[in-house]
Design a protein around this motif. Structure first.
Motif, PDB file in Angstrom:
ATOM      1  N   ALA A  11       0.831  -1.216   0.000  1.00  0.00           N
ATOM      2  CA  ALA A  11       0.000   0.000   0.000  1.00  0.00           C
ATOM      3  C   ALA A  11       0.863   1.264   0.000  1.00  0.00           C
ATOM      4  CB  ALA A  11      -0.915   0.001   1.226  1.00  0.00           C
ATOM      5  N   GLY A  12       0.321   2.297  -0.596  1.00  0.00           N
ATOM      6  CA  GLY A  12       1.029   3.580  -0.699  1.00  0.00           C
ATOM      7  C   GLY A  12       1.427   4.139   0.663  1.00  0.00           C
ATOM      8  N   GLU A  13       0.647   3.809   1.696  1.00  0.00           N
ATOM      9  CA  GLU A  13       0.953   4.280   3.055  1.00  0.00           C
ATOM     10  C   GLU A  13       2.348   3.850   3.518  1.00  0.00           C
ATOM     11  OE1 GLU A  13      -1.911   3.170   2.033  1.00  0.00           O
ATOM     12  OE2 GLU A  13      -3.598   4.042   3.146  1.00  0.00           O
ATOM     13  N   PHE A  14       2.890   2.795   2.884  1.00  0.00           N
ATOM     14  CA  PHE A  14       4.205   2.292   3.301  1.00  0.00           C
ATOM     15  C   PHE A  14       5.327   2.707   2.353  1.00  0.00           C
ATOM     16  CE2 PHE A  14       1.356  -1.071   5.187  1.00  0.00           C
ATOM     17  CZ  PHE A  14       1.554  -0.691   6.502  1.00  0.00           C
ATOM     18  N   SER A  15       4.993   3.517   1.340  1.00  0.00           N
ATOM     19  CA  SER A  15       5.991   3.835   0.312  1.00  0.00           C
ATOM     20  C   SER A  15       7.234   4.500   0.897  1.00  0.00           C
ATOM     21  CB  SER A  15       5.388   4.765  -0.738  1.00  0.00           C
ATOM     22  OG  SER A  15       4.356   4.094  -1.411  1.00  0.00           O
ATOM     23  N   ALA A  16       7.033   5.388   1.858  1.00  0.00           N
ATOM     24  CA  ALA A  16       8.161   6.189   2.342  1.00  0.00           C
ATOM     25  C   ALA A  16       9.101   5.396   3.251  1.00  0.00           C
ATOM     26  CB  ALA A  16       7.636   7.422   3.081  1.00  0.00           C
ATOM     27  N   ASP A  17       8.592   4.361   3.933  1.00  0.00           N
ATOM     28  CA  ASP A  17       9.430   3.709   4.949  1.00  0.00           C
ATOM     29  C   ASP A  17       9.236   2.193   5.006  1.00  0.00           C
ATOM     30  OD1 ASP A  17       6.863   3.738   5.960  1.00  0.00           O
ATOM     31  OD2 ASP A  17       7.448   4.310   7.990  1.00  0.00           O
ATOM     32  N   GLY A  31       7.646 -13.156  11.937  1.00  0.00           N
ATOM     33  CA  GLY A  31       8.581 -13.790  11.013  1.00  0.00           C
ATOM     34  C   GLY A  31       8.011 -14.052   9.630  1.00  0.00           C
ATOM     35  N   GLN A  32       6.698 -14.022   9.517  1.00  0.00           N
ATOM     36  CA  GLN A  32       6.088 -14.284   8.204  1.00  0.00           C
ATOM     37  C   GLN A  32       4.871 -13.368   8.009  1.00  0.00           C
ATOM     38  OE1 GLN A  32       5.964 -14.837   4.884  1.00  0.00           O
ATOM     39  NE2 GLN A  32       7.134 -16.675   5.369  1.00  0.00           N
ATOM     40  N   ILE A  33       4.732 -12.888   6.784  1.00  0.00           N
ATOM     41  CA  ILE A  33       3.618 -11.997   6.451  1.00  0.00           C
ATOM     42  C   ILE A  33       3.033 -12.450   5.118  1.00  0.00           C
ATOM     43  CG2 ILE A  33       2.973  -9.604   5.938  1.00  0.00           C
ATOM     44  CD1 ILE A  33       5.257  -8.630   7.675  1.00  0.00           C
ATOM     45  N   VAL A  34       1.713 -12.494   5.050  1.00  0.00           N
ATOM     46  CA  VAL A  34       1.034 -12.829   3.793  1.00  0.00           C
ATOM     47  C   VAL A  34       0.507 -11.543   3.164  1.00  0.00           C
ATOM     48  CG1 VAL A  34      -0.796 -14.156   2.695  1.00  0.00           C
ATOM     49  CG2 VAL A  34       0.388 -15.084   4.719  1.00  0.00           C
ATOM     50  N   LEU A  35       0.891 -11.331   1.908  1.00  0.00           N
ATOM     51  CA  LEU A  35       0.511 -10.119   1.180  1.00  0.00           C
ATOM     52  C   LEU A  35      -0.562 -10.454   0.148  1.00  0.00           C
ATOM     53  CD1 LEU A  35       3.394  -9.490   2.337  1.00  0.00           C
ATOM     54  CD2 LEU A  35       3.898  -8.345   0.194  1.00  0.00           C
ATOM     55  N   PRO A  36      -1.821 -10.158   0.431  1.00  0.00           N
ATOM     56  CA  PRO A  36      -2.860 -10.426  -0.554  1.00  0.00           C
ATOM     57  C   PRO A  36      -2.874  -9.345  -1.637  1.00  0.00           C
ATOM     58  CG  PRO A  36      -3.815  -9.928   1.616  1.00  0.00           C
ATOM     59  CD  PRO A  36      -2.384  -9.531   1.646  1.00  0.00           C
ATOM     60  N   ALA A  37      -3.103  -9.757  -2.868  1.00  0.00           N
ATOM     61  CA  ALA A  37      -3.269  -8.782  -3.952  1.00  0.00           C
ATOM     62  C   ALA A  37      -4.688  -8.243  -3.917  1.00  0.00           C
ATOM     63  CB  ALA A  37      -2.999  -9.448  -5.295  1.00  0.00           C
ATOM     64  N   VAL A  38      -4.923  -7.123  -4.596  1.00  0.00           N
ATOM     65  CA  VAL A  38      -6.285  -6.583  -4.679  1.00  0.00           C
ATOM     66  C   VAL A  38      -6.786  -6.455  -6.111  1.00  0.00           C
ATOM     67  CG1 VAL A  38      -6.220  -5.414  -2.443  1.00  0.00           C
ATOM     68  CG2 VAL A  38      -5.477  -4.180  -4.496  1.00  0.00           C
ATOM     69  N   ASP A  39      -5.872  -6.306  -7.076  1.00  0.00           N
ATOM     70  CA  ASP A  39      -6.287  -6.284  -8.484  1.00  0.00           C
ATOM     71  C   ASP A  39      -5.093  -6.654  -9.364  1.00  0.00           C
ATOM     72  OD1 ASP A  39      -4.741  -3.888  -9.137  1.00  0.00           O
ATOM     73  OD2 ASP A  39      -6.329  -2.732  -8.187  1.00  0.00           O
ATOM     74  N   VAL A  40      -5.332  -6.870 -10.658  1.00  0.00           N
ATOM     75  CA  VAL A  40      -4.233  -7.340 -11.514  1.00  0.00           C
ATOM     76  C   VAL A  40      -3.078  -6.345 -11.515  1.00  0.00           C
ATOM     77  CG1 VAL A  40      -5.617  -8.825 -13.026  1.00  0.00           C
ATOM     78  CG2 VAL A  40      -5.324  -6.425 -13.611  1.00  0.00           C
ATOM     79  N   GLY A  41      -3.370  -5.080 -11.253  1.00  0.00           N
ATOM     80  CA  GLY A  41      -2.334  -4.049 -11.239  1.00  0.00           C
ATOM     81  C   GLY A  41      -1.305  -4.235 -10.132  1.00  0.00           C
ATOM     82  N   ASN A  42      -1.632  -4.953  -9.065  1.00  0.00           N
ATOM     83  CA  ASN A  42      -0.609  -5.139  -8.026  1.00  0.00           C
ATOM     84  C   ASN A  42      -0.120  -6.582  -7.882  1.00  0.00           C
ATOM     85  OD1 ASN A  42      -2.669  -6.275  -6.402  1.00  0.00           O
ATOM     86  ND2 ASN A  42      -1.968  -5.219  -4.565  1.00  0.00           N
ATOM     87  N   PHE A  43      -0.481  -7.453  -8.832  1.00  0.00           N
ATOM     88  CA  PHE A  43       0.002  -8.842  -8.774  1.00  0.00           C
ATOM     89  C   PHE A  43       1.532  -8.892  -8.722  1.00  0.00           C
ATOM     90  CE2 PHE A  43      -3.807 -11.153 -11.018  1.00  0.00           C
ATOM     91  CZ  PHE A  43      -4.634 -10.749  -9.982  1.00  0.00           C
ATOM     92  N   GLU A  44       2.164  -8.147  -9.640  1.00  0.00           N
ATOM     93  CA  GLU A  44       3.634  -8.188  -9.698  1.00  0.00           C
ATOM     94  C   GLU A  44       4.255  -7.558  -8.457  1.00  0.00           C
ATOM     95  OE1 GLU A  44       4.366 -10.742 -11.887  1.00  0.00           O
ATOM     96  OE2 GLU A  44       6.228  -9.611 -11.632  1.00  0.00           O
TER      97      GLU A  44
END
Ligand SMILES: [Zn+2]
Length: 267
Positions: A11-17, A31-44
């Motif tokens: 998310a953009g909220e984390f862009s700076a840090d 130790g582990q985090i799961v990052l769910p996508a929200v649309d095809v634009g953020n798959f990569e």
């Protein structure tokens, strides 16, 4: 180790840090985090971030992104799942689901996108990360029709009866910052009474800040921001340990095992 089963680290909220956010999470024992996508634009983006930091990701089209999605985005999701199916860090199809809370969404289209994505999860043998707001019964009905290999009902906020339906479908229920509020009576009662093996923890960062990060509308208007982050997970877990009368260590071991049961590919 603590596992944050739901964090939008891209998310953009984390862009700076973002690097500092990851470092704080590690330091806090997450130790582990799961990052769910929200649309095809953020798959990569989620895939790259997961590989960069040793985390995991899910691919899917979020119900609130369905309105802006193109019709062939479902096909692009199927291709992406095919391309990365062997990637050990791709642990689920998500974030998918239904939302009847936000006004003005196309009900029929939401259901079609959700149904097709559940079928993909079933076809690829992947668990699902589910978003449901005011739509628990409807989603449960779809899950009865399409048998996916379990997963997580994220930010669960339903009745005990509805919780049982998800549990019968092999899903765990995700709890986070919402249960840290004294007034969240229903969520706290559920967190206390559900079988321990039903529960996984999540931050949904940058959203759903726990009470100690909460800002009132006036504070927000004055420019103060309430940003949740994965390093908050152990303190959120402390609330759950107190509610259940468990030691933090016992809770940590239990929810880690639950997370691995829900998402078997977690490294
Ligand atoms: Zn989410």
């Amino acid at each position: 180790m603590w596992i944050d089963t739901h964090c939008h680290l891209d998310a953009g909220e984390f862009s700076a840090d973002r690097v500092a956010v990851v470092a704080r999470a590690r330091q806090a024992g997450v130790g582990q985090i799961v990052l769910p996508a929200v649309d095809v634009g953020n798959f990569e983006t989620v895939r790259t971030l997961a590989h960069e930091h040793g985390y995991c990701y899910a691919l899917g089209i979020h119900p609130l992104a369905v309105g802006g999605a193109a019709e062939d985005d479902l096909e692009r999701l199927r291709e992406a799942l095919g391309d990365h199916h062997a990637d050990p860090r791709l642990v689920a199809v998500g974030e998918i689901g239904l939302d009847r809370f936000v006004p003005g969404l196309d009900t029929e289209r939401l259901e079609r996108f959700c149904t097709t994505q559940l079928q993909m999860a079933r076809d690829f043998g992947l668990p699902v990360i589910l978003h449901s707001r005011r739509a628990v019964d409807e989603l449960a009905k779809l899950l009865r029709r399409i048998e996916v290999p379990g997963g997580i009902a994220h930010a669960f906020n339903g009745s005990r009866q509805q919780a049982d339906v998800f549990l019968e479908r092999g899903c765990k229920l995700g709890f986070g910052g919402a249960m840290t509020f004294d007034r969240a009576l229903r969520i706290r009662a559920l967190a206390q009474d559900l079988p321990l093996d039903a529960i996984v923890l999540e931050t949904d960062a940058p959203d759903i800040p726990p009470h100690w990060l909460y800002r009132t509308a006036d504070e927000r208007a004055a420019g103060q921001i309430a940003r949740n982050e994965p390093a908050e997970l152990p303190r959120i877990a402390q609330t759950l340990a107190e509610l259940r009368g468990l030691s933090v260590a016992a809770l940590e071991a239990a929810v880690e095992a639950n997370s691995r049961a829900a998402l078997p590919k977690l490294p």
